[in-house]
Design a protein around this motif. Sequence first.
Motif, PDB file in Angstrom:
ATOM      1  N   ALA A   1       0.814  -1.213   0.000  1.00 28.45           N
ATOM      2  CA  ALA A   1       0.000   0.000   0.000  1.00 28.45           C
ATOM      3  C   ALA A   1       0.848   1.263   0.000  1.00 28.45           C
ATOM      4  CB  ALA A   1      -0.942   0.003   1.207  1.00 28.45           C
ATOM      5  N   GLY A   2       2.168   1.140   0.137  1.00 30.31           N
ATOM      6  CA  GLY A   2       3.040   2.315   0.141  1.00 30.31           C
ATOM      7  C   GLY A   2       3.202   2.902  -1.246  1.00 30.31           C
ATOM      8  N   GLY A   3       3.890   4.012  -1.333  1.00 29.15           N
ATOM      9  CA  GLY A   3       4.031   4.707  -2.613  1.00 29.15           C
ATOM     10  C   GLY A   3       4.682   3.865  -3.692  1.00 29.15           C
ATOM     11  N   ILE A   4       5.867   3.329  -3.408  1.00 24.85           N
ATOM     12  CA  ILE A   4       6.550   2.480  -4.384  1.00 24.85           C
ATOM     13  C   ILE A   4       5.837   1.145  -4.508  1.00 24.85           C
ATOM     14  CG2 ILE A   4       8.672   1.197  -4.856  1.00 24.85           C
ATOM     15  CD1 ILE A   4      10.240   3.541  -3.718  1.00 24.85           C
ATOM     16  N   GLY A   5       5.419   0.561  -3.381  1.00 24.99           N
ATOM     17  CA  GLY A   5       4.757  -0.741  -3.415  1.00 24.99           C
ATOM     18  C   GLY A   5       3.496  -0.743  -4.257  1.00 24.99           C
TER      19      GLY A   5
END
Length: 270
Positions: free
Chosen positions: A14-18
Motif C-alpha cells: 500500500a506504500g508509494g513504491i509498493g
Amino acid sequence: MKPADSFILVTGAAGGIGAAVCRELALRGASLVLGGRSGDELLALETELRALGARTSRLVADLVEEDPARTAQRAIAAFGSLDMVINCVGVQTFGLAADEAAGDTRRMFLANTVAPIQLCNALLPHMTGRGNGHIVLIGSIFGSIAFPCFASYSASKFALRGYAEALRRELAGSGVRVSYVAPRYTRTAFNRDAVARMAEALKMNTDSPEAVARSIVAAIEADTADTYLGWPEKLFVRINALLPRVVDRALIPQVRRMVGFTRRAESGPA
C-alpha cells in the motif's frame, strides 16, 4: 522472470513504491498477494487492481510482529504456490545520530532488515524445492552511499544489500534468483515534509514512484542482479566504493545545511 502468469507477493504493497509496483505488475498479468499492515488501504488497492483485471489476495500482517513462517505459509496458500517476493517495506528517520531514539533505531532495523530477511528465509524452502523463484529486495542508494542525517537508515540498507549479495551467491544453481534494486529519493509520503524541503534545498534529484516501479519491473524482467536508479547517483555509488574520501568532500559540507532541516522537523512545519 516474466511477471505474466506469476504468483507474486509484494510487501509494503500500500506504500508509494509498493502500490506503483503492484499496478505495473497487474498490467503485465501477474497474480498478486498484497502484503501490508492496513486492511483498509489494501482493500482500496485491491479494488483498483481488480478493475485492471488482476487476480489478487490480501495478506494483512505486520511483518515485524508476525511469525515469518506463518506469513510465508499464508502467502503461499493464497494461490497455492509463490514465484516471487518483492520487499517494498521500509521506514526511516531523519536527523542527527545523537538525537535518534533507541526505539526508532530498533524499529528501523526490524522493518528494513530483519523482517525481510526472515520472510525470505522462510520462503526459501518452497522456492528451492520447486527449483524456481525470484527474491527482489528494494534497498536504497543510501545503502551504498552512507548519508549524513540518515545514519541508521543507511546502515539498515547496507545490511540488506549485503544479505542480497550473499544470498545470491549461496543460491547459485538452485533456480532461485536474487535481485537488489536501489532507488534514489522518491516522491512519496515516506519522505515527510522536512525531508522533502531538505531535498529541494540541496537540489537532490528525485523520481516519481511510477518511474521507480517501471525500473523495478524492468530489472525483474531482465533478471538483473543489482540495479541502481538515477544519474549521477549510480556513478557516485561506484566512486564511493573505490574512493569514499572523494565522496566525503562532497557530502560533509552539506551537513550543516541538513541539520537546519532536522531542527525544523522537531519544531514543526515552517
